[in-house]
Design a protein around this motif. Structure first.
Motif, PDB file in Angstrom:
ATOM      1  N   UNK A   1       1.278  -0.944   0.005  1.00 48.25           N
ATOM      2  CA  UNK A   1       0.319   0.393  -0.029  1.00 48.25           C
ATOM      3  C   UNK A   1       0.797   1.041   0.060  1.00 48.25           C
ATOM      4  N   UNK A   2       0.309   1.963  -0.752  1.00 42.76           N
ATOM      5  CA  UNK A   2       1.110   3.707  -1.088  1.00 42.76           C
ATOM      6  C   UNK A   2       0.505   4.208  -0.692  1.00 42.76           C
ATOM      7  N   UNK A   3       0.675   5.710  -0.267  1.00 42.68           N
ATOM      8  CA  UNK A   3      -0.372   6.767  -0.355  1.00 42.68           C
ATOM      9  C   UNK A   3       0.145   8.125  -1.639  1.00 42.68           C
ATOM     10  N   UNK A   4      -1.305   8.366  -1.689  1.00 39.47           N
ATOM     11  CA  UNK A   4      -0.774   9.655  -3.151  1.00 39.47           C
ATOM     12  C   UNK A   4      -1.866  10.720  -2.790  1.00 39.47           C
ATOM     13  N   UNK A   5      -1.374  12.020  -3.092  1.00 42.50           N
ATOM     14  CA  UNK A   5      -1.788  13.165  -2.659  1.00 42.50           C
ATOM     15  C   UNK A   5      -2.499  13.849  -3.767  1.00 42.50           C
ATOM     16  N   UNK A   6      -3.307  14.459  -4.052  1.00 43.22           N
ATOM     17  CA  UNK A   6      -3.925  14.513  -5.522  1.00 43.22           C
ATOM     18  C   UNK A   6      -5.362  15.631  -5.282  1.00 43.22           C
ATOM     19  N   UNK A   7      -4.457  17.230  -6.147  1.00 38.73           N
ATOM     20  CA  UNK A   7      -5.989  17.917  -6.542  1.00 38.73           C
ATOM     21  C   UNK A   7      -6.856  17.384  -7.035  1.00 38.73           C
TER      22      UNK A   7
ATOM     23  N   UNK B   1       0.340  -1.388  -4.703  1.00 44.19           N
ATOM     24  CA  UNK B   1       1.123  -2.324  -6.083  1.00 44.19           C
ATOM     25  C   UNK B   1       1.557  -3.551  -5.556  1.00 44.19           C
ATOM     26  N   UNK B   2       1.634  -4.854  -6.596  1.00 46.97           N
ATOM     27  CA  UNK B   2       2.293  -5.746  -6.344  1.00 46.97           C
ATOM     28  C   UNK B   2       3.982  -6.260  -6.398  1.00 46.97           C
ATOM     29  N   UNK B   3       4.082  -6.772  -5.738  1.00 50.71           N
ATOM     30  CA  UNK B   3       5.077  -6.725  -5.558  1.00 50.71           C
ATOM     31  C   UNK B   3       6.403  -7.980  -4.854  1.00 50.71           C
ATOM     32  N   UNK B   4       5.103  -8.872  -5.677  1.00 50.52           N
ATOM     33  CA  UNK B   4       5.870 -10.625  -5.324  1.00 50.52           C
ATOM     34  C   UNK B   4       6.007 -11.335  -7.179  1.00 50.52           C
ATOM     35  N   UNK B   5       5.922 -12.351  -7.144  1.00 45.53           N
ATOM     36  CA  UNK B   5       6.264 -12.519  -8.048  1.00 45.53           C
ATOM     37  C   UNK B   5       6.923 -13.285  -8.821  1.00 45.53           C
ATOM     38  N   UNK B   6       8.398 -12.142  -8.860  1.00 45.01           N
ATOM     39  CA  UNK B   6       9.371 -12.400  -9.447  1.00 45.01           C
ATOM     40  C   UNK B   6      10.518 -11.746  -9.016  1.00 45.01           C
ATOM     41  N   UNK B   7      11.771 -11.720  -9.016  1.00 45.89           N
ATOM     42  CA  UNK B   7      12.660 -10.979  -8.617  1.00 45.89           C
ATOM     43  C   UNK B   7      12.308  -9.047  -8.742  1.00 45.89           C
TER      44      UNK B   7
END
Length: 368
Positions: A25-31, A244-250
């Protein structure tokens, strides 16, 4: 009946499936654009209190009869006029805090102070011209009415073996926008929202005794009411959550490290390699979704939407056997399709709003 899910709910579900679905999980700020658009030449605004001083601001309460055998111990609903001075100050402060207008002037003394009864009274064009001239502003935002509805309740929370005392206040401000050259208000707004307090106790009496005092509740509700209309007047920053997907491959794992180091371009290179270097639809879908987030972080919304559509189409193939038009289709059946579809919907909404936002930010030469 159709089912509706939030992106956060879908992702929480996916996170429970195991490490093979590794999501970060990540955060994003937008107008986000304001509901109303003002010409760039309108740079100075006055926030005025156009509400009569209410002679009696006490809560008028009505207690409800509670059915036996329910967790609810007591509930009452009360109505009151909100404090216009506090709400006007809050509205002016919050608009000024957004740094959108060049100058924000406040006139929190009631223009209708001599009224015997509280009433709504639209400002005449002559009054608007005189006010704008006296205050040295281009236009006026006036608080015209403020009503509060407070619901107090005490209930037993069986799962925690305690009592909850809660106060839920719904605020109903009425706001009008006046331009000196117009003989009628430019806009009349009737937004509403709720503010909530809760306390706990071992007995119903203890929980009730700990609830916010009426005086404090009325003051805080008026402050809150002043903030409610702000999104109609100025673009507001919104905090969003992306995954974001972070696994499954190097490469996918290494890309996640780059993201944590804020090296998004390096992460993109690895996601692009992952997308181009496999025929596995699930791996392609995950890389495509990450690339969509990359472009959103770079404010390239059109490209982000393009990649989110690729991810959705791949997810549709992955979950195809379970995708139907039936209302019985659930997140359990098509988790990939739900996740990509909800993200794509958010991006499409942002893209639809972008021309309006650019128009509103033109006074800053689109520097946002």
């Amino acid at each position: 009946m159709a089912k509706s899910y939030s992106l956060a709910f879908v992702t929480i579900f996916l996170l429970t499936l195991g490490s093979c679905q590794s999501l970060e999980q990540i955060s994003i700020d937008y107008l986000q654009p304001a509901n109303l658009s003002f010409p760039p030449q309108l740079r100075k605004v006055a926030i005025v209190n156009n509400i009569s001083n209410a002679p009696n601001n006490k809560l008028i309460a009505a207690t409800e009869k509670i059915k036996e055998g329910t967790p609810l111990v007591s509930r009452s609903t009360a109505y009151a006029n909100g404090d216009p001075k506090i709400a006007t100050e809050s509205l002016a402060e919050e608009i000024a805090h957004q740094n959108y207008f060049e100058e924000v002037v406040i006139c929190d003394s009631a223009l209708r102070a001599n009224d015997k009864l509280a009433r709504e009274s639209t400002l005449s064009q002559e009054e608007v011209r005189q006010l704008a001239s006296d205050l040295g502003v281009d236009f006026i935002i006036a608080l015209e009415n403020l009503q509060l509805k407070a619901t107090k309740s005490v209930r037993f929370l069986n799962e925690f073996n305690c009592f909850q005392g809660a106060v839920d206040v719904k605020v109903y401000p009425t706001v009008k926008v006046y331009l000196p050259e117009r003989n009628r208000p430019m806009a009349t707004l009737h937004p509403n929202d709720s503010i909530f307090w809760e306390e706990f106790g071992g007995t119903a009496i203890e929980a009730a005794s700990r609830m916010i005092p009426d005086k404090q509740m009325l003051e805080e509700a008026a402050v809150f009411a002043g903030t409610v209309p702000v999104k109609y007047f100025v673009p507001m920053w919104k905090k969003g959550t992306r995954y974001l997907y972070t696994g499954g491959s190097v490469p996918m794992r290494d890309a996640a490290i780059y993201v944590r180091e804020n090296s998004w371009d390096d992460a993109y290179e690895l996601w692009n390699q992952a997308f181009e270097g496999t025929k596995n639809q699930k791996k392609k879908m995950r890389a495509a979704l990450n690339i969509a987030v990359y472009y959103e972080m770079k404010d390239s919304l059109a490209k982000a939407e393009e990649w989110a559509e690729k991810a959705q189409q791949l997810a549709k193939k992955i979950d195809k056997k379970n995708i139907t038009d039936s209302a019985q289709t659930s997140i359990d059946d098509v988790p990939n399709y739900y996740l990509t579809s909800l993200y794509l919907a958010e991006l499409k909404e942002r893209n639809v709003q972008l021309p309006k936002l650019k128009l509103q930010m033109s006074r800053f030469n689109d520097d946002f």
